[in-house]
Design a protein around this motif. Structure first.
Motif, PDB file in Angstrom:
ATOM      1  N   ALA A  11       0.854  -1.213  -0.003  1.00  0.00           N
ATOM      2  CA  ALA A  11      -0.035   0.080  -0.060  1.00  0.00           C
ATOM      3  C   ALA A  11       0.839   1.356  -0.124  1.00  0.00           C
ATOM      4  N   SER A  12       2.033   1.102   0.501  1.00  0.00           N
ATOM      5  CA  SER A  12       3.115   2.271   0.592  1.00  0.00           C
ATOM      6  C   SER A  12       4.366   1.647   0.374  1.00  0.00           C
ATOM      7  N   GLN A  13       5.351   2.253   0.265  1.00  0.00           N
ATOM      8  CA  GLN A  13       6.743   1.799   0.187  1.00  0.00           C
ATOM      9  C   GLN A  13       7.300   1.068   1.208  1.00  0.00           C
ATOM     10  N   ASN A  14       6.841   0.976   2.573  1.00  0.00           N
ATOM     11  CA  ASN A  14       7.342   0.138   3.568  1.00  0.00           C
ATOM     12  C   ASN A  14       6.429  -0.747   4.220  1.00  0.00           C
ATOM     13  N   ARG A  15       5.174  -0.909   3.651  1.00  0.00           N
ATOM     14  CA  ARG A  15       3.949  -1.640   4.126  1.00  0.00           C
ATOM     15  C   ARG A  15       3.200  -2.612   3.134  1.00  0.00           C
ATOM     16  N   VAL A  16       2.954  -3.849   3.554  1.00  0.00           N
ATOM     17  CA  VAL A  16       2.668  -4.931   2.840  1.00  0.00           C
ATOM     18  C   VAL A  16       1.368  -5.464   3.438  1.00  0.00           C
ATOM     19  N   SER A  17       0.568  -5.815   3.081  1.00  0.00           N
ATOM     20  CA  SER A  17      -0.548  -6.879   3.495  1.00  0.00           C
ATOM     21  C   SER A  17      -0.445  -8.285   2.614  1.00  0.00           C
ATOM     22  N   ILE A  18      -0.663  -9.382   3.283  1.00  0.00           N
ATOM     23  CA  ILE A  18      -0.749 -10.661   2.687  1.00  0.00           C
ATOM     24  C   ILE A  18      -2.026 -11.376   2.871  1.00  0.00           C
TER      25      ILE A  18
ATOM     26  N   ALA B 269       0.526   4.531  -5.137  1.00  0.00           N
ATOM     27  CA  ALA B 269       1.474   3.821  -4.458  1.00  0.00           C
ATOM     28  C   ALA B 269       1.273   2.429  -4.419  1.00  0.00           C
ATOM     29  N   THR B 270       0.318   1.862  -4.881  1.00  0.00           N
ATOM     30  CA  THR B 270      -0.172   0.420  -4.757  1.00  0.00           C
ATOM     31  C   THR B 270       0.609  -0.360  -5.821  1.00  0.00           C
ATOM     32  N   THR B 271       1.269  -1.264  -5.330  1.00  0.00           N
ATOM     33  CA  THR B 271       1.742  -2.432  -6.037  1.00  0.00           C
ATOM     34  C   THR B 271       1.276  -3.698  -5.491  1.00  0.00           C
ATOM     35  N   ALA B 272       1.242  -4.742  -6.277  1.00  0.00           N
ATOM     36  CA  ALA B 272       0.937  -6.066  -6.010  1.00  0.00           C
ATOM     37  C   ALA B 272       1.555  -6.996  -6.904  1.00  0.00           C
TER      38      ALA B 272
ATOM     39  N   ILE C  14       7.575 -14.602   1.309  1.00  0.00           N
ATOM     40  CA  ILE C  14       7.384 -13.220   1.674  1.00  0.00           C
ATOM     41  C   ILE C  14       6.336 -13.097   2.795  1.00  0.00           C
ATOM     42  N   GLY C  15       7.051 -12.335   4.107  1.00  0.00           N
ATOM     43  CA  GLY C  15       6.261 -12.405   5.233  1.00  0.00           C
ATOM     44  C   GLY C  15       6.199 -11.135   5.844  1.00  0.00           C
ATOM     45  N   VAL C  16       5.401 -10.996   6.964  1.00  0.00           N
ATOM     46  CA  VAL C  16       5.568  -9.637   7.817  1.00  0.00           C
ATOM     47  C   VAL C  16       5.508  -9.919   9.048  1.00  0.00           C
TER      48      VAL C  16
ATOM     49  N   ILE D 286       9.295  -6.227   6.856  1.00  0.00           N
ATOM     50  CA  ILE D 286       8.981  -7.294   5.519  1.00  0.00           C
ATOM     51  C   ILE D 286       9.838  -8.290   5.605  1.00  0.00           C
ATOM     52  N   LEU D 287       9.503  -9.363   5.467  1.00  0.00           N
ATOM     53  CA  LEU D 287      10.732 -10.540   5.524  1.00  0.00           C
ATOM     54  C   LEU D 287      10.617 -11.364   4.112  1.00  0.00           C
TER      55      LEU D 287
END
Length: 335
Positions: free
Chosen positions: A61-68, A210-213, A256-258, A264-265
């Motif tokens: 959702a932004s440079q340093n945040r990810v939802s899985i 800013a969204t990528t997926a 990939i994980g959080v 982010i892992l």
């Protein structure tokens, strides 16, 4: 297009780079859409390929945040007067879906890894980012292509093929969908596409620049607990118990994980016969949990698995030369 994590890391100066989601690699789709994701892909807020059922996706959702989480998609082509038609694909060969997951296609409309499904009726949008020559008309059956400019106005309608002018997009229809497009895509008509992304729980995901997926599967962990559903995500077919190598056998894997702090892992595990064992999906989940992940998913693996830093390969990939992949996940330092 396709590139390696090593080349992308060198170009971007990234601290860490791995391969990303599943992508088009098999005939006949690879001829015209090689490298396009076979599941959800979002770049700079634009949907570049539709979700495959509701497979797992990593959404930045932004440079340093990810939802899985599991994410599904729907797209509609809209014409004047309230007319609309369902879009079944974005940036793929009409009538052909690698990894399946398209409504009305055979032999299944569910996700099915390493399987090519086909359909006689299809409506596919090609975005300005597609770039490559558009697929030509199939050898049989009705087919039509409309090219639309950046203002949403149809500038031409005719036989599929050719190359998109910069900034333009196109839609191709085959089978019964050709008649709908022919009646609603006259020159000068305005067309638009609307997309909607939803989680398995029904929450709508809002897109912004800013969204990528990227998407692969299956989900490994959710809320700190194992959450593998290999059958639903199409990497295991319970009707064919002789073929479950992707799920139960050890392979090279990318994950990939959080964690609970939102970090982010990224991890890869090599899998080369006689050299390194790889992991099963269950072992992946346990491994990511041991690293502190609360949510995690499996990315593309096998010959695609690669980990690079500042242009140097850190793992021992099973593909030689290094396989170019559809997309990569990059950790790039701030300027």
């Amino acid at each position: 297009s396709r590139t390696t994590a090593q080349a992308a890391s060198a170009a971007l100066g990234s601290v860490a780079a791995t391969n990303g989601g599943f992508f088009t690699i098999d005939a006949p789709a690879v001829t015209y859409a090689g490298g396009v994701d076979t599941g959800l892909s979002v770049q700079n807020g634009v949907v570049e390929s539709l979700a495959n059922g509701d497979r797992a996706a990593a959404v930045f959702a932004s440079q340093n945040r990810v939802s899985i989480q599991n994410v599904s998609s729907a797209a509609v082509l809209q014409a004047p007067g309230g007319a609309s038609a369902r879009v079944l694909g974005v940036n793929r060969l009409p009538g052909v879906a690698e990894d399946c997951g398209v409504a009305g296609f055979a032999p299944t409309d569910e996700p099915r890894q390493n399987t090519v499904c086909t359909g006689a009726n299809d409506l596919v949008v090609f975005t300005p980012q597609f770039g490559a020559p558009l697929p030509p008309a199939p050898s049989s059956g009705p087919a039509l292509q409309a090219v639309v400019d950046a203002k949403g106005e149809v500038v031409s309608a005719g036989a599929p093929g050719g190359t998109l002018p910069a900034g333009d997009w196109a839609v191709q229809a085959i089978g019964t969908d050709e008649a709908w497009l022919a009646s609603h895509a006259k020159a000068g008509t305005r067309l638009s596409v609307s997309e909607r992304l939803r989680t398995r729980q029904g929450q709508q995901l809002r897109l912004n620049p800013a969204t990528t997926a990227t998407s692969a599967g299956p989900l490994l962990l959710q809320n700190g607990r194992p959450a593998i559903d290999a059958a639903a995500e199409g990497v295991f077919d319970p009707r064919d118990l002789n073929d479950y190598t992707f799920s139960a056998y050890r392979h090279a894997r990318t994950m990939i994980g959080v964690d609970r702090r939102g970090r982010i892992l990224l991890a890869t595990v090599d899998g080369i016969p006689g050299v390194s064992e790889g992991m099963t999906l269950t072992e992946e989940a346990a491994f990511m949990r041991s690293l502190g992940a609360v949510d995690a998913m499996n990315l593309d693996g096998g010959g695609s698995t690669q980990f690079a830093s500042f242009g140097q390969v850190l793992d021992d990939p099973s593909s030689s030369p290094l396989r170019p992949v559809g997309d990569t996940v990059e950790a790039v330092p701030n300027p």
